[in-house]
Design a protein around this motif. Sequence first.
Motif, PDB file in Angstrom:
ATOM      1  N   GLY A 133     -42.081 -12.096 -66.312  1.00 35.82           N
ATOM      2  CA  GLY A 133     -41.471 -11.570 -65.094  1.00 35.82           C
ATOM      3  C   GLY A 133     -42.364 -11.738 -63.880  1.00 35.82           C
ATOM      4  O   GLY A 133     -41.907 -12.130 -62.799  1.00 35.82           O
ATOM      5  N   VAL A 134     -43.644 -11.462 -64.049  1.00 35.27           N
ATOM      6  CA  VAL A 134     -44.597 -11.594 -62.943  1.00 35.27           C
ATOM      7  C   VAL A 134     -44.716 -13.059 -62.517  1.00 35.27           C
ATOM      8  O   VAL A 134     -44.694 -13.373 -61.326  1.00 35.27           O
ATOM      9  CB  VAL A 134     -45.975 -11.012 -63.339  1.00 35.27           C
ATOM     10  N   LEU A 135     -44.807 -13.949 -63.492  1.00 34.68           N
ATOM     11  CA  LEU A 135     -44.907 -15.371 -63.161  1.00 34.68           C
ATOM     12  C   LEU A 135     -43.625 -15.876 -62.502  1.00 34.68           C
ATOM     13  O   LEU A 135     -43.673 -16.625 -61.522  1.00 34.68           O
ATOM     14  CB  LEU A 135     -45.219 -16.188 -64.421  1.00 34.68           C
ATOM     15  N   ALA A 136     -42.481 -15.470 -63.027  1.00 33.72           N
ATOM     16  CA  ALA A 136     -41.208 -15.899 -62.442  1.00 33.72           C
ATOM     17  C   ALA A 136     -41.056 -15.376 -61.019  1.00 33.72           C
ATOM     18  O   ALA A 136     -40.554 -16.081 -60.140  1.00 33.72           O
ATOM     19  CB  ALA A 136     -40.045 -15.437 -63.313  1.00 33.72           C
ATOM     20  N   ALA A 137     -41.488 -14.144 -60.778  1.00 26.97           N
ATOM     21  CA  ALA A 137     -41.412 -13.581 -59.429  1.00 26.97           C
ATOM     22  C   ALA A 137     -42.286 -14.384 -58.471  1.00 26.97           C
ATOM     23  O   ALA A 137     -41.896 -14.656 -57.329  1.00 26.97           O
ATOM     24  CB  ALA A 137     -41.826 -12.112 -59.435  1.00 26.97           C
ATOM     25  N   THR A 182     -39.697 -20.576 -54.209  1.00 25.91           N
ATOM     26  CA  THR A 182     -38.703 -21.616 -54.484  1.00 25.91           C
ATOM     27  C   THR A 182     -37.253 -21.147 -54.551  1.00 25.91           C
ATOM     28  O   THR A 182     -36.358 -21.986 -54.523  1.00 25.91           O
ATOM     29  CB  THR A 182     -39.021 -22.315 -55.822  1.00 25.91           C
ATOM     30  N   VAL A 183     -36.998 -19.851 -54.655  1.00 22.00           N
ATOM     31  CA  VAL A 183     -35.628 -19.371 -54.835  1.00 22.00           C
ATOM     32  C   VAL A 183     -35.197 -18.559 -53.618  1.00 22.00           C
ATOM     33  O   VAL A 183     -35.909 -17.653 -53.184  1.00 22.00           O
ATOM     34  CB  VAL A 183     -35.506 -18.511 -56.121  1.00 22.00           C
ATOM     35  N   ASN A 184     -34.048 -18.866 -53.084  1.00 21.11           N
ATOM     36  CA  ASN A 184     -33.477 -18.134 -51.959  1.00 21.11           C
ATOM     37  C   ASN A 184     -33.402 -16.648 -52.320  1.00 21.11           C
ATOM     38  O   ASN A 184     -32.887 -16.295 -53.377  1.00 21.11           O
ATOM     39  CB  ASN A 184     -32.078 -18.697 -51.689  1.00 21.11           C
ATOM     40  N   PRO A 185     -33.922 -15.760 -51.468  1.00 19.51           N
ATOM     41  CA  PRO A 185     -33.925 -14.326 -51.783  1.00 19.51           C
ATOM     42  C   PRO A 185     -32.551 -13.757 -52.119  1.00 19.51           C
ATOM     43  O   PRO A 185     -32.444 -12.823 -52.900  1.00 19.51           O
ATOM     44  CB  PRO A 185     -34.480 -13.674 -50.515  1.00 19.51           C
ATOM     45  N   SER A 186     -31.485 -14.310 -51.567  1.00 17.60           N
ATOM     46  CA  SER A 186     -30.148 -13.803 -51.866  1.00 17.60           C
ATOM     47  C   SER A 186     -29.676 -14.212 -53.254  1.00 17.60           C
ATOM     48  O   SER A 186     -28.646 -13.760 -53.716  1.00 17.60           O
ATOM     49  CB  SER A 186     -29.144 -14.301 -50.827  1.00 17.60           C
ATOM     50  N   ARG A 187     -30.439 -15.037 -53.934  1.00 15.46           N
ATOM     51  CA  ARG A 187     -30.050 -15.523 -55.258  1.00 15.46           C
ATOM     52  C   ARG A 187     -30.993 -15.053 -56.360  1.00 15.46           C
ATOM     53  O   ARG A 187     -31.047 -15.624 -57.429  1.00 15.46           O
ATOM     54  CB  ARG A 187     -29.965 -17.043 -55.252  1.00 15.46           C
ATOM     55  N   ARG A 188     -31.776 -14.002 -56.080  1.00 16.56           N
ATOM     56  CA  ARG A 188     -32.671 -13.470 -57.104  1.00 16.56           C
ATOM     57  C   ARG A 188     -32.625 -11.947 -57.096  1.00 16.56           C
ATOM     58  O   ARG A 188     -32.327 -11.318 -56.093  1.00 16.56           O
ATOM     59  CB  ARG A 188     -34.097 -13.971 -56.921  1.00 16.56           C
ATOM     60  N   ALA A 189     -32.911 -11.357 -58.262  1.00 19.49           N
ATOM     61  CA  ALA A 189     -32.910  -9.899 -58.399  1.00 19.49           C
ATOM     62  C   ALA A 189     -33.901  -9.511 -59.478  1.00 19.49           C
ATOM     63  O   ALA A 189     -34.218 -10.298 -60.366  1.00 19.49           O
ATOM     64  CB  ALA A 189     -31.517  -9.409 -58.779  1.00 19.49           C
ATOM     65  N   THR A 190     -34.413  -8.280 -59.392  1.00 16.97           N
ATOM     66  CA  THR A 190     -35.329  -7.767 -60.409  1.00 16.97           C
ATOM     67  C   THR A 190     -34.904  -6.360 -60.825  1.00 16.97           C
ATOM     68  O   THR A 190     -34.292  -5.634 -60.059  1.00 16.97           O
ATOM     69  CB  THR A 190     -36.785  -7.708 -59.907  1.00 16.97           C
ATOM     70  N   THR A 191     -35.247  -6.008 -62.058  1.00 13.96           N
ATOM     71  CA  THR A 191     -35.024  -4.653 -62.580  1.00 13.96           C
ATOM     72  C   THR A 191     -36.120  -4.318 -63.568  1.00 13.96           C
ATOM     73  O   THR A 191     -37.031  -5.102 -63.770  1.00 13.96           O
ATOM     74  CB  THR A 191     -33.660  -4.530 -63.304  1.00 13.96           C
ATOM     75  N   HIS A 192     -36.020  -3.185 -64.215  1.00 20.45           N
ATOM     76  CA  HIS A 192     -36.928  -2.733 -65.278  1.00 20.45           C
ATOM     77  C   HIS A 192     -38.410  -2.962 -64.945  1.00 20.45           C
ATOM     78  O   HIS A 192     -38.847  -4.097 -64.888  1.00 20.45           O
ATOM     79  CB  HIS A 192     -36.629  -3.422 -66.617  1.00 20.45           C
ATOM     80  N   GLY A 193     -39.161  -1.893 -64.769  1.00 16.75           N
ATOM     81  CA  GLY A 193     -40.564  -2.036 -64.423  1.00 16.75           C
ATOM     82  C   GLY A 193     -41.495  -1.544 -65.508  1.00 16.75           C
ATOM     83  O   GLY A 193     -41.410  -0.406 -65.944  1.00 16.75           O
ATOM     84  N   PHE A 194     -42.394  -2.404 -65.949  1.00 14.82           N
ATOM     85  CA  PHE A 194     -43.399  -1.980 -66.922  1.00 14.82           C
ATOM     86  C   PHE A 194     -44.306  -0.910 -66.329  1.00 14.82           C
ATOM     87  O   PHE A 194     -44.879  -0.118 -67.038  1.00 14.82           O
ATOM     88  CB  PHE A 194     -44.241  -3.170 -67.354  1.00 14.82           C
TER      89      PHE A 194
END
Length: 119
Positions: free
Chosen positions: A86-90, A96-108
Amino acid sequence: MSSILIVTDAWHPQINGVVRSLERTAEELEAIGVRVEVLSPQAFLTLPCPTYPEIRLSLAHRGMVRRKIEEYNCEHLHIATEGPLGVLAASVAKKTVNPSRRATTHGFRNMSPLVCPFR
């Protein structure tokens, strides 16, 4: 929405609420015609979390995750956990990813330090 990549550190063979929720979400999206891909620890070498061995921690670097995201070529990106993947993908998504096309949930970071002491 035609396709989504779900990035998660919690996936099979684990059986828990996060895994079940993501499985169900994928099933529902597929039922309405959305292509769902999952980037999980299964795609990389892993080692067990020291205090919670059922959780496998991915041994990946940013370039490996970036290549996987590019290979899946999905319209949207959902980062479901904030473990190593998750950290690496973020990190990749910020560049590289338009902010309107990404989302995050669940926090360690919300987990007990006994479960995940390196948060």
